[in-house]
Design an enzyme around this catalytic site. Structure first.
Site, PDB file in Angstrom:
ATOM      1  CE1 TYR A  97      40.455  -9.438  35.698  1.00  0.00           C
ATOM      2  CE2 TYR A  97      40.174  -9.405  33.327  1.00  0.00           C
ATOM      3  CZ  TYR A  97      40.418 -10.098  34.489  1.00  0.00           C
ATOM      4  OH  TYR A  97      40.617 -11.450  34.439  1.00  0.00           O
ATOM      5  CD1 TRP A  99      44.486 -11.547  32.325  1.00  0.00           C
ATOM      6  CD2 TRP A  99      46.386 -12.722  32.439  1.00  0.00           C
ATOM      7  NE1 TRP A  99      44.230 -12.702  33.028  1.00  0.00           N
ATOM      8  CE2 TRP A  99      45.371 -13.437  33.104  1.00  0.00           C
ATOM      9  CE3 TRP A  99      47.664 -13.262  32.378  1.00  0.00           C
ATOM     10  CZ2 TRP A  99      45.613 -14.671  33.718  1.00  0.00           C
ATOM     11  CZ3 TRP A  99      47.898 -14.485  32.981  1.00  0.00           C
ATOM     12  CH2 TRP A  99      46.874 -15.184  33.651  1.00  0.00           C
TER      13      TRP A  99
HETATM   14  N1  LIG Z   1      33.595 -14.251  25.387  1.00  0.00           N
HETATM   15  C1  LIG Z   1      34.605 -14.371  26.250  1.00  0.00           C
HETATM   16  N2  LIG Z   1      35.181 -13.257  26.748  1.00  0.00           N
HETATM   17  C2  LIG Z   1      36.193 -13.375  27.622  1.00  0.00           C
HETATM   18  C3  LIG Z   1      36.672 -14.638  28.018  1.00  0.00           C
HETATM   19  C4  LIG Z   1      36.052 -15.797  27.482  1.00  0.00           C
HETATM   20  O1  LIG Z   1      36.425 -16.942  27.809  1.00  0.00           O
HETATM   21  N3  LIG Z   1      35.026 -15.624  26.604  1.00  0.00           N
HETATM   22  N4  LIG Z   1      37.702 -14.720  28.930  1.00  0.00           N
HETATM   23  C5  LIG Z   1      37.800 -13.638  29.890  1.00  0.00           C
HETATM   24  C6  LIG Z   1      39.019 -13.751  30.684  1.00  0.00           C
HETATM   25  S1  LIG Z   1      39.179 -15.173  31.627  1.00  0.00           S
HETATM   26  C7  LIG Z   1      39.939 -12.771  30.756  1.00  0.00           C
HETATM   27  S2  LIG Z   1      41.210 -12.945  31.899  1.00  0.00           S
HETATM   28  C8  LIG Z   1      39.834 -11.558  29.944  1.00  0.00           C
HETATM   29  C9  LIG Z   1      41.190 -11.093  29.406  1.00  0.00           C
HETATM   30  O2  LIG Z   1      41.159  -9.760  29.115  1.00  0.00           O
HETATM   31  P1  LIG Z   1      42.498  -8.864  29.216  1.00  0.00           P
HETATM   32  O3  LIG Z   1      43.330  -9.309  30.335  1.00  0.00           O
HETATM   33  O4  LIG Z   1      42.056  -7.456  29.190  1.00  0.00           O
HETATM   34  O5  LIG Z   1      43.197  -9.262  27.839  1.00  0.00           O
HETATM   35  P2  LIG Z   1      44.639  -9.000  27.269  1.00  0.00           P
HETATM   36  O6  LIG Z   1      44.501  -9.227  25.811  1.00  0.00           O
HETATM   37  O7  LIG Z   1      45.651  -9.824  27.978  1.00  0.00           O
HETATM   38  O8  LIG Z   1      44.889  -7.447  27.527  1.00  0.00           O
HETATM   39  C10 LIG Z   1      46.013  -6.898  28.109  1.00  0.00           C
HETATM   40  C11 LIG Z   1      46.308  -5.565  27.438  1.00  0.00           C
HETATM   41  O9  LIG Z   1      47.361  -4.930  28.154  1.00  0.00           O
HETATM   42  C12 LIG Z   1      48.285  -4.376  27.223  1.00  0.00           C
HETATM   43  N5  LIG Z   1      49.590  -4.302  27.907  1.00  0.00           N
HETATM   44  C13 LIG Z   1      50.518  -5.277  28.019  1.00  0.00           C
HETATM   45  N6  LIG Z   1      51.567  -4.845  28.739  1.00  0.00           N
HETATM   46  C14 LIG Z   1      51.308  -3.568  29.089  1.00  0.00           C
HETATM   47  C15 LIG Z   1      52.016  -2.596  29.854  1.00  0.00           C
HETATM   48  O10 LIG Z   1      53.107  -2.829  30.367  1.00  0.00           O
HETATM   49  N7  LIG Z   1      51.428  -1.386  30.013  1.00  0.00           N
HETATM   50  C16 LIG Z   1      50.225  -1.078  29.463  1.00  0.00           C
HETATM   51  N8  LIG Z   1      49.732   0.134  29.670  1.00  0.00           N
HETATM   52  N9  LIG Z   1      49.539  -1.980  28.730  1.00  0.00           N
HETATM   53  C17 LIG Z   1      50.062  -3.209  28.560  1.00  0.00           C
HETATM   54  C18 LIG Z   1      48.265  -5.325  26.052  1.00  0.00           C
HETATM   55  O11 LIG Z   1      48.733  -4.684  24.878  1.00  0.00           O
HETATM   56  C19 LIG Z   1      46.775  -5.705  25.992  1.00  0.00           C
HETATM   57  O12 LIG Z   1      46.043  -4.850  25.161  1.00  0.00           O
HETATM   58  O13 LIG Z   1      38.960 -11.785  28.837  1.00  0.00           O
HETATM   59  C20 LIG Z   1      37.683 -12.251  29.257  1.00  0.00           C
HETATM   60  N10 LIG Z   1      36.760 -12.244  28.139  1.00  0.00           N
HETATM   61  N1  LIG Z   2      47.211 -20.017  25.503  1.00  0.00           N
HETATM   62  C1  LIG Z   2      46.458 -19.373  26.396  1.00  0.00           C
HETATM   63  N2  LIG Z   2      46.434 -19.784  27.684  1.00  0.00           N
HETATM   64  C2  LIG Z   2      45.627 -19.167  28.567  1.00  0.00           C
HETATM   65  C3  LIG Z   2      44.851 -18.036  28.228  1.00  0.00           C
HETATM   66  C4  LIG Z   2      44.892 -17.603  26.868  1.00  0.00           C
HETATM   67  O1  LIG Z   2      44.211 -16.641  26.473  1.00  0.00           O
HETATM   68  N3  LIG Z   2      45.700 -18.298  25.990  1.00  0.00           N
HETATM   69  N4  LIG Z   2      44.085 -17.392  29.180  1.00  0.00           N
HETATM   70  C5  LIG Z   2      44.407 -17.634  30.585  1.00  0.00           C
HETATM   71  C6  LIG Z   2      43.312 -17.186  31.466  1.00  0.00           C
HETATM   72  S1  LIG Z   2      43.225 -15.552  31.916  1.00  0.00           S
HETATM   73  C7  LIG Z   2      42.403 -18.032  31.971  1.00  0.00           C
HETATM   74  S2  LIG Z   2      41.144 -17.434  32.947  1.00  0.00           S
HETATM   75  C8  LIG Z   2      42.471 -19.476  31.703  1.00  0.00           C
HETATM   76  C9  LIG Z   2      41.122 -19.974  31.216  1.00  0.00           C
HETATM   77  O2  LIG Z   2      40.990 -21.327  31.445  1.00  0.00           O
HETATM   78  P1  LIG Z   2      39.589 -22.005  31.103  1.00  0.00           P
HETATM   79  O3  LIG Z   2      38.477 -21.119  31.500  1.00  0.00           O
HETATM   80  O4  LIG Z   2      39.598 -23.375  31.647  1.00  0.00           O
HETATM   81  O5  LIG Z   2      39.696 -22.015  29.490  1.00  0.00           O
HETATM   82  P2  LIG Z   2      38.541 -22.027  28.384  1.00  0.00           P
HETATM   83  O6  LIG Z   2      39.240 -22.306  27.100  1.00  0.00           O
HETATM   84  O7  LIG Z   2      37.662 -20.856  28.457  1.00  0.00           O
HETATM   85  O8  LIG Z   2      37.636 -23.259  28.769  1.00  0.00           O
HETATM   86  C10 LIG Z   2      38.172 -24.570  28.933  1.00  0.00           C
HETATM   87  C11 LIG Z   2      37.360 -25.569  28.160  1.00  0.00           C
HETATM   88  O9  LIG Z   2      36.013 -25.506  28.586  1.00  0.00           O
HETATM   89  C12 LIG Z   2      35.194 -25.854  27.496  1.00  0.00           C
HETATM   90  N5  LIG Z   2      33.812 -25.442  27.755  1.00  0.00           N
HETATM   91  C13 LIG Z   2      33.218 -24.261  27.514  1.00  0.00           C
HETATM   92  N6  LIG Z   2      31.916 -24.300  27.870  1.00  0.00           N
HETATM   93  C14 LIG Z   2      31.693 -25.539  28.360  1.00  0.00           C
HETATM   94  C15 LIG Z   2      30.545 -26.200  28.891  1.00  0.00           C
HETATM   95  O10 LIG Z   2      29.444 -25.645  28.982  1.00  0.00           O
HETATM   96  N7  LIG Z   2      30.716 -27.481  29.336  1.00  0.00           N
HETATM   97  C16 LIG Z   2      31.916 -28.133  29.246  1.00  0.00           C
HETATM   98  N8  LIG Z   2      31.979 -29.376  29.714  1.00  0.00           N
HETATM   99  N9  LIG Z   2      32.999 -27.547  28.710  1.00  0.00           N
HETATM  100  C17 LIG Z   2      32.886 -26.266  28.286  1.00  0.00           C
HETATM  101  C18 LIG Z   2      35.869 -25.170  26.329  1.00  0.00           C
HETATM  102  O11 LIG Z   2      35.504 -25.771  25.105  1.00  0.00           O
HETATM  103  C19 LIG Z   2      37.344 -25.297  26.657  1.00  0.00           C
HETATM  104  O12 LIG Z   2      37.964 -26.355  25.958  1.00  0.00           O
HETATM  105  O13 LIG Z   2      43.427 -19.792  30.689  1.00  0.00           O
HETATM  106  C20 LIG Z   2      44.666 -19.105  30.829  1.00  0.00           C
HETATM  107  N10 LIG Z   2      45.577 -19.642  29.848  1.00  0.00           N
HETATM  108 MO   LIG Z   3      41.172 -15.082  32.774  1.00  0.00          MO
END
Ligand SMILES: Nc1nc2c(c(=O)[nH]1)N[C@H]1C(S)=C(S)[C@@H](COP(=O)(O)OP(=O)(O)OC[C@H]3O[C@@H](n4cnc5c(=O)[nH]c(N)nc54)[C@H](O)[C@@H]3O)O[C@H]1N2
Ligand SMILES: Nc1nc2c(c(=O)[nH]1)N[C@H]1C(S)=C(S)[C@@H](COP(=O)(O)OP(=O)(O)OC[C@H]3O[C@@H](n4cnc5c(=O)[nH]c(N)nc54)[C@H](O)[C@@H]3O)O[C@H]1N2
Ligand SMILES: [Mo]
Length: 759
Positions: A97, A99
């Site tokens: 999994y 991005w």
């Molecule tokens: N506590 C907590 N944990 C969370 C979240 C949270 O809100 N709270 N959010 C979750 C969510 S919504 C998500 S989506 C995940 C995100 O988790 P990931 O999607 O795993 O996070 P990224 O940092 O985007 O990791 C992408 C990796 O791919 C590598 N990469 C980029 N381009 C290439 C390429 O072309 N080839 C190869 N081989 N590698 C490449 C980058 O260097 C990077 O290390 O984290 C989750 N974890």
């Molecule tokens: N710049 C930037 N943009 C991104 C990403 C990134 O890493 N960086 N990640 C991308 C990805 S993969 C995803 S999945 C989306 C994530 O999009 P979201 O999941 O919507 O993003 P979060 O920041 O995890 O949460 C949004 C808001 O929810 C609030 N929140 C957390 N817990 C609670 C709660 O219990 N109650 C309420 N009411 N609010 C709460 C947080 O404080 C935050 O401000 O964003 C995408 N966009």
């Molecule tokens: Mo995500």
């Protein structure tokens, strides 16, 4: 992006589309390409290289040895063959999994899976970290996932909506990215909203960047984390008390309301979910909840919800209750009313264009074997810990595969997964771990074999902007040559395919070069565009011109209203749910008999929250960062703009800081039974007392001499690895408690971005 080079080196970069809101993430391509933390050549862990069939040493603690590409691929091939022959395809986890980087060809995990499909199958994954709970429950409730679907169009919202509620959403941050490239339109719409004079409300434990952006136009309400369902129930109860719920809509367009209403009014459990009851749980005033009920009832109200609140234990309940509340208000399917689960993501609501939409690389070869098993994506550690173990998922009884070989390409699982120390223990179990990476992430440092990947700037690709809008087609021409020995994942898996079987390269590539593939995807786009009157120039001309193509507007799509047909005529436009209507009590979910996902939305007390915190414990919020995409760019110069005392920032309320003798700029230690991290204090009024925020995505950097403390504030060292419920098995990164104190220990040097020791 536009990237400026001197032919060999990147000089600068910026967004290519006109915008009033420059995007920091687009400014550091130079840091990406030239980073000291790039993986330069293939590397193998010393103890693994010494005896690959029976590896020595500990992953994450060993030195690395430089090897040639030829040796690295030979080693992988031999071990892959051995493990597959001994343990079968399910023993190979290629779910990988993450991005990765944008582009329709160089899709790291897809290319890995394509190779594994040629080799005979693998274990893949189900769901994602983003919306693991919401995307599982929504199909039962409204017949689709809702989180990745186009929203009622922004022009209609700006025209018709009176009240916009951002519930757990921070679009100023999260609209900086899209799964494709961002079309950069969303923030412009939120800007228009800010200036519109409409009533704006943000419900978030943190005063987010979006609250600051709206400034005086917004009311910020901060409930305790994880209590939104109770808060919504209090509002819903007030609607019923006053006869404000829309009985006509409920009976015409929903099923199971009555059963839910018995719970709401306390008929089933003796507890009426009044505003006062809710106020006790969520920490807002009962009068405020009553005011919201009156406001939502009297006005065209759009509940725009983000996803942070469902990345929690019982996360499924959040959006189910939100939809239920919207159904009671009776505005679903009207222009500007109802709910929307993707305005904060990928510029949802920016109208879909008439478009030539690119095709993209597929994860299986002709006559290949796709995933032979799949695990819910956030249950990977349980799977490693408990091979063969029984688990339940979304109505199914399943068993974990016995995973022996893990390959991650394009994901940063050491930052994205919860409870890092538990992950590190489980991570010792497989026989082989391969990581394809551009950078020395924590996952790479915990691998046996690390393969250097090119960044998008070192290869040719194509993309669209806007996951929903398809607003532009974008050429992504290589801007500089690959650094050192970095190779395209495409090339690596083509080469391994040839080693797997004679003619494997041909089967993997279908005889096409990178540019041939791009031309194919482009031609398919042309075929898709034609019926909508969109014609593309010949590929060669497009590629040579190196210019973005903007797709024409669609008058019809500007008028798009989600659920409009269903609302008008539910009989002839049924939803794909068990009743064809919006499901408020589900027979199907009832039949699963899951204590953690009851048959209608309910308030359930999480394992760790404000209500059961031990003395001085605080709730841990891990929102998405402004200046990273998760872990990506943590090493870049953007870090200087947010680091505090050289550490990842932690935001805590002034009262909580004072009670602990912490002042702004202090280095603090944050800990619980699962681990400990260092962070730099940002003391603020902009967060609910009792809540601390460390944004997700800082790279784990565990100091083994100092009790494993993470020197880089990786929040998942603190979070709990538990499923949202048996329905979605989503991640629950936002359900955790921890303590904070001023750090008194020895000064520890940050090593997160240093390549590992090597010989
Ligand atoms: N506590 C907590 N944990 C969370 C979240 C949270 O809100 N709270 N959010 C979750 C969510 S919504 C998500 S989506 C995940 C995100 O988790 P990931 O999607 O795993 O996070 P990224 O940092 O985007 O990791 C992408 C990796 O791919 C590598 N990469 C980029 N381009 C290439 C390429 O072309 N080839 C190869 N081989 N590698 C490449 C980058 O260097 C990077 O290390 O984290 C989750 N974890
Ligand atoms: N710049 C930037 N943009 C991104 C990403 C990134 O890493 N960086 N990640 C991308 C990805 S993969 C995803 S999945 C989306 C994530 O999009 P979201 O999941 O919507 O993003 P979060 O920041 O995890 O949460 C949004 C808001 O929810 C609030 N929140 C957390 N817990 C609670 C709660 O219990 N109650 C309420 N009411 N609010 C709460 C947080 O404080 C935050 O401000 O964003 C995408 N966009
Ligand atoms: Mo995500």
């Amino acid at each position: 992006m536009l990237v400026e080079t001197d032919g060999e080196n990147v000089l600068s970069s910026r967004g290519a589309l006109p915008t009033q809101h420059p995007n920091s993430l687009q400014t550091v391509v130079r840091d990406q390409v030239h980073s000291k933390t790039r993986v330069r050549w293939p590397m193998v862990r010393k103890g693994f290289l010494a005896s690959p069939d029976n590896p020595q040493g500990t992953r994450g603690q060993d030195e690395f040895v430089r090897v040639s590409w030829d040796d690295a691929l030979a080693l992988i091939h031999t071990q892959h063959k051995r493990i597959r022959e001994t343990h079968g395809p399910a023993s190979i986890f290629a779910g990988s999994y993450g991005w990765r980087s944008n582009g329709v060809l160089h899709k790291a995990a897809t290319l890995l899976q394509r190779y594994m499909s040629l080799a005979g199958g693998y274990t893949g994954h189900l769901g994602d970290y983003s919306t693991g709970a919401a995307q599982a429950i929504m199909p039962y409730v409204v017949g689709g996932n809702e989180v990745y679907q186009q929203q009622t169009s922004w022009p209609l919202v700006l025209e018709h909506t009176d009240v916009v509620v951002l519930w757990s959403a921070n679009p100023l941050n999260t609209l900086k990215i899209a799964w494709n490239a961002s079309d950069e339109q969303g923030i412009g719409y939120f800007d228009a909203l800010r200036k519109s004079g409409k009533r704006l409300i943000c419900i978030d434990p943190m005063r987010s960047e979006t609250v600051d952006f709206f400034g005086d136009s917004v009311e910020w309400l901060a409930p305790h984390m994880g209590t939104d369902v109770a808060m919504m129930l209090g509002i819903a109860h007030t609607l019923v008390e006053n006869g404000w719920h829309d009985e006509e809509f409920l009976s015409r367009c929903t099923t199971g309301y009555d059963h839910f209403a018995d719970y709401l009014t306390g008929k089933t459990d003796g507890i009426a979910k009044t505003a006062e009851w809710a106020a006790d749980i969520c920490g807002l005033e009962a009068a405020k909840l009553r005011e919201l009920a009156a406001l939502f009832h009297a006005n065209t109200t759009m509940l725009m919800s983000g996803w942070g609140m469902q990345r929690q234990q019982f996360g499924e309940q959040k959006h189910w209750m939100l939809v239920t509340l919207a159904a009671m208000l009776g505005q679903i399917g009207t222009p500007g009313g109802g709910f929307g689960l993707s305005y904060h993501f990928a510029n949802g609501g920016n109208p879909t264009r008439r478009a030539a939409v690119l095709a993209s690389m597929q994860g299986s070869v002709k006559d290949g074997t796709d995933a032979v098993d799949k695990i819910p994506v956030a249950r990977i550690v349980e799977a490693l810990e408990n091979p063969g173990g029984f688990y339940q998922h979304n109505g199914q009884d399943r068993h974990f595969p016995d995973i022996r070989f893990v390959w991650w390409a394009g994901g940063a699982n050491f930052t994205h997964h919860q409870d890092t120390n538990r992950l590190i223990r489980a991570w010792q179990k497989p026989e082989l771990v391969v990581i394809s990476e551009c950078f020395w992430t924590a996952a790479a440092k915990h691998a046996d074999i690390v393969l250097p990947a090119t960044t998008s700037f070192e290869r040719n690709d194509l993309t669209m902007t806007g996951d929903y809008s398809n607003q532009h087609m974008v050429p992504m021409k290589r801007v500089v040559a690959p650094r050192d020995e970095a190779r395209d994942d495409f090339e690596v898996f083509a080469e391994l395919s040839e080693r797997w079987e004679a003619g494997g390269r041909e089967r993997f590539t279908e005889g096409k070069s990178d540019l041939d593939w791009l031309e194919t995807f482009y031609q398919i786009a042309g075929e898709r565009g034609a019926p909508q009157g969109v014609t593309l120039p010949p590929f060669a001309r497009f590629w040579e011109a190196n210019e973005i193509i903007e797709m024409p507007e669609s008058e019809q799509n500007v008028q798009f209203v989600r659920f409009a047909d269903f609302r008008r005529d539910p009989q002839n436009h049924p939803l794909k749910t068990e009743s064809g209507k919006i499901v408020i009590t589900s027979q199907r979910i009832a039949s699963f008999n899951y204590a953690d996902c009851p048959p209608h939305p309910m308030w359930l007390e999480p394992d760790e929250w404000h209500g059961n915190a031990q003395p001085k414990q605080l709730q841990v919020l891990s929102a998405h960062p402004a200046h990273r995409l998760h872990s990506q760019l943590n090493y870049s110069s953007l870090r200087e703009t947010y680091a505090v005392a050289g550490r990842e920032p932690i935001t805590l309320h002034a009262e909580d800081a004072k009670a602990r003798g912490i002042v702004d700029g202090d280095v603090v230690r944050v800990w619980n039974a699962r681990g400990q991290v260092l962070a730099g204090a940002v003391v603020s009024e902009g967060i609910k007392p009792g809540v601390i925020c460390i944004h997700q995505g800082a790279w784990p950097d565990l100091d083994l001499t100092e009790g494993g403390i993470c020197k880089n504030g990786a929040v998942n060292v603190l979070t709990k690895d538990l499923p949202s419920s048996k329905l979605g098995n989503g991640c629950a990164g936002n359900t955790a408690l921890a303590w904070v104190e001023k750090y008194q220990g020895p000064e520890l040097t940050l090593t997160a971005f240093d390549p590992p020791a090597s010989s």
